[in-house]
Design a protein around this motif. Structure first.
Motif, PDB file in Angstrom:
ATOM      1  N   TYR A   1       1.258  -8.356  -3.716  1.00 20.42           N
ATOM      2  CA  TYR A   1       0.153  -9.117  -3.945  1.00 20.42           C
ATOM      3  C   TYR A   1      -0.054  -9.970  -2.752  1.00 20.42           C
ATOM      4  O   TYR A   1       0.765 -10.909  -2.430  1.00 20.42           O
TER       5      TYR A   1
ATOM      6  N   ASP B   1       9.143   1.751  -4.306  1.00 16.41           N
ATOM      7  CA  ASP B   1       8.261   1.331  -5.423  1.00 16.41           C
ATOM      8  C   ASP B   1       7.906  -0.186  -5.635  1.00 16.41           C
ATOM      9  O   ASP B   1       7.446  -0.576  -6.601  1.00 16.41           O
TER      10      ASP B   1
ATOM     11  N   GLY C   1      -0.863  -4.335  -6.004  1.00 15.01           N
ATOM     12  CA  GLY C   1      -0.497  -3.225  -6.641  1.00 15.01           C
ATOM     13  C   GLY C   1       0.541  -2.529  -5.992  1.00 15.01           C
ATOM     14  O   GLY C   1       1.533  -3.260  -5.248  1.00 15.01           O
ATOM     15  N   PRO C   2       0.662  -1.397  -5.793  1.00 19.62           N
ATOM     16  CA  PRO C   2       1.804  -0.538  -5.169  1.00 19.62           C
ATOM     17  C   PRO C   2       1.814  -0.869  -3.611  1.00 19.62           C
ATOM     18  O   PRO C   2       0.872  -1.250  -3.055  1.00 19.62           O
TER      19      PRO C   2
ATOM     20  N   THR D   1       6.020  -3.549  -5.588  1.00 22.09           N
ATOM     21  CA  THR D   1       4.897  -4.146  -5.798  1.00 22.09           C
ATOM     22  C   THR D   1       4.329  -5.202  -4.860  1.00 22.09           C
ATOM     23  O   THR D   1       4.973  -6.135  -4.717  1.00 22.09           O
TER      24      THR D   1
END
Length: 91
Positions: A47, A43, A58-59, A45
């Protein structure tokens, strides 16, 4: 008076760097998302900037999709900065 107590030994820092080098850096160099996925929580995240300067975020699956589309990056430069380590996480 607060004390600055180091709760995570240096060996843990070294292990985090080893994992990042083995999975993330080598996964990007080789274009191997199976290897790359071992460095991230499912999960996570992310960038970062693409080679054309676009912000990609995002993911974590966005990174895998990008790597699968563009394949290996043998000339990529990597830098490992460990901001913080707790007994169960590193960032």
């Amino acid at each position: 008076m607060a004390k600055n107590i180091k709760t995570i030994p240096t060996s843990e820092y070294d292990e985090v760097v080893r994992v990042i080098q083995e999975y993330h850096c080598n996964g990007c160099h080789k274009g191997n998302t199976s290897l790359l996925a071992k460095a991230f929580h499912k999960d996570a995240t992310m960038y970062g900037f693409t080679m054309t300067g676009e912000l990609l975020g995002g993911p974590i699956s966005n990174l895998y999709d990008y790597i699968n589309q563009h394949r290996d990056a043998p000339k990529i430069n990597t830098r490992i900065d460990i901001i913080g380590i707790t007994p169960t996480t590193a960032s």
